[in-house]
Design an enzyme around this catalytic site. Structure first.
Site, PDB file in Angstrom:
ATOM      1  CG  HIS A   1       2.561  10.350  -4.583  1.00  0.00           C
ATOM      2  ND1 HIS A   1       1.578  10.400  -5.548  1.00  0.00           N
ATOM      3  CD2 HIS A   1       1.931  10.059  -3.410  1.00  0.00           C
ATOM      4  CE1 HIS A   1       0.406  10.154  -4.986  1.00  0.00           C
ATOM      5  NE2 HIS A   1       0.586   9.942  -3.689  1.00  0.00           N
TER       6      HIS A   1
ATOM      7  CD  GLU B   1       0.953   6.336  -1.900  1.00  0.00           C
ATOM      8  OE1 GLU B   1       0.080   6.932  -1.270  1.00  0.00           O
ATOM      9  OE2 GLU B   1       1.657   6.883  -2.759  1.00  0.00           O
TER      10      GLU B   1
END
Length: 246
Positions: free
Chosen positions: A99, A168
């Site tokens: 992430h 993302e």
């Protein structure tokens, strides 16, 4: 046939008590989602994994849990980390790795992310490997190069049939800015091409909300979403999980 995966990443939010109350609201709102149609995944803080694993047992076939990270060792002197064996004991299904926040705040490298993803797969966990570019990289025309490098280095030696990739764009995470659906779809299509496996599940993440989920999920190369802030309200997240393609 790629089954969509709708995942909510709570990040550092929710006490155990709050997490249970959240599930009391969410689960009834998912009752009309058939398991064969899509999967719903919640990634709570590590502290809430055990109580939630007990609470959701046998309550909803389409709902499962993910960790927010996983270490590449089974045990050892790795303060603040969590091992795949610990997650196995809690019947956790997935593990988020790579992430943008650990990449940014803890300087996680693609090599470390690759080790985490391999460890997850070695212990029957499905890694959700996150990739994405910064605003500066996009403005300089480097987005594709950056993402391809993350894919090639982060997924080296990974079994692509047991993998989820989350695109993302970092500039869209928590900012309210959303990558245009067609552009997100284009990047997800490139990721699929670079991986070389048509059936790999590719999610989009970045300011996903109840008012844009239907358009996002209507894109041909987007197989789900990784939701941050909008997953913290169970009613709102249920609307996202119950999306309808346009």
């Amino acid at each position: 046939m790629r089954k969509p995966v709708i995942a909510g990443n709570w990040k550092m939010n929710m006490t155990c008590t709050e997490a249970i109350e959240y599930m009391r609201v969410l689960i009834p709102l998912l009752k009309d989602i058939p398991k064969k149609d899509r999967e719903v995944v919640i990634a709570p803080p590590f502290t809430a994994l055990y109580p939630l694993s007990e609470f959701i047992r046998d309550k909803n076939d389409c709902l499962s849990l993910s960790s927010q990270n996983v270490h590449w060792e089974d045990s050892g002197a790795y303060t603040a980390e969590v091992s795949p064996l610990m997650l196995n004991e809690l019947s956790v299904k997935c593990a988020i790795v790579g992430h943008s926040e650990p990449r940014k705040y803890f300087s996680e490298s693609d090599e470390q992310i690759n080790k985490r993803a391999k460890s997850a797969q070695d212990h029957q966990l499905i890694p959700i490997v996150c990739v994405g570019e910064t605003f500066q990289q996009r403005e300089m025309g480097e987005a594709e190069r950056v993402i391809r490098r993350q894919i090639e280095q982060g997924l080296e030696g990974i079994e692509v049939k047991k993998l989820i990739v989350a695109y993302e764009p970092i500039w869209a995470i928590g900012t309210g800015k959303t990558c245009e659906a067609n552009e997100a779809n284009r990047i997800c299509g490139l990721i699929r091409k670079w991986i070389g496996y048509e059936d790999v599940i590719i999610q989009y993440g970045g300011s996903v909300k109840s008012n844009n989920i239907d358009e996002i999920m209507s894109m041909s190369d987007i197989d789900g979403v990784l939701v941050g802030g909008a997953s913290l309200d169970p009613t709102n997240f249920a609307r996202i999980a119950n999306y309808e393609k346009i």
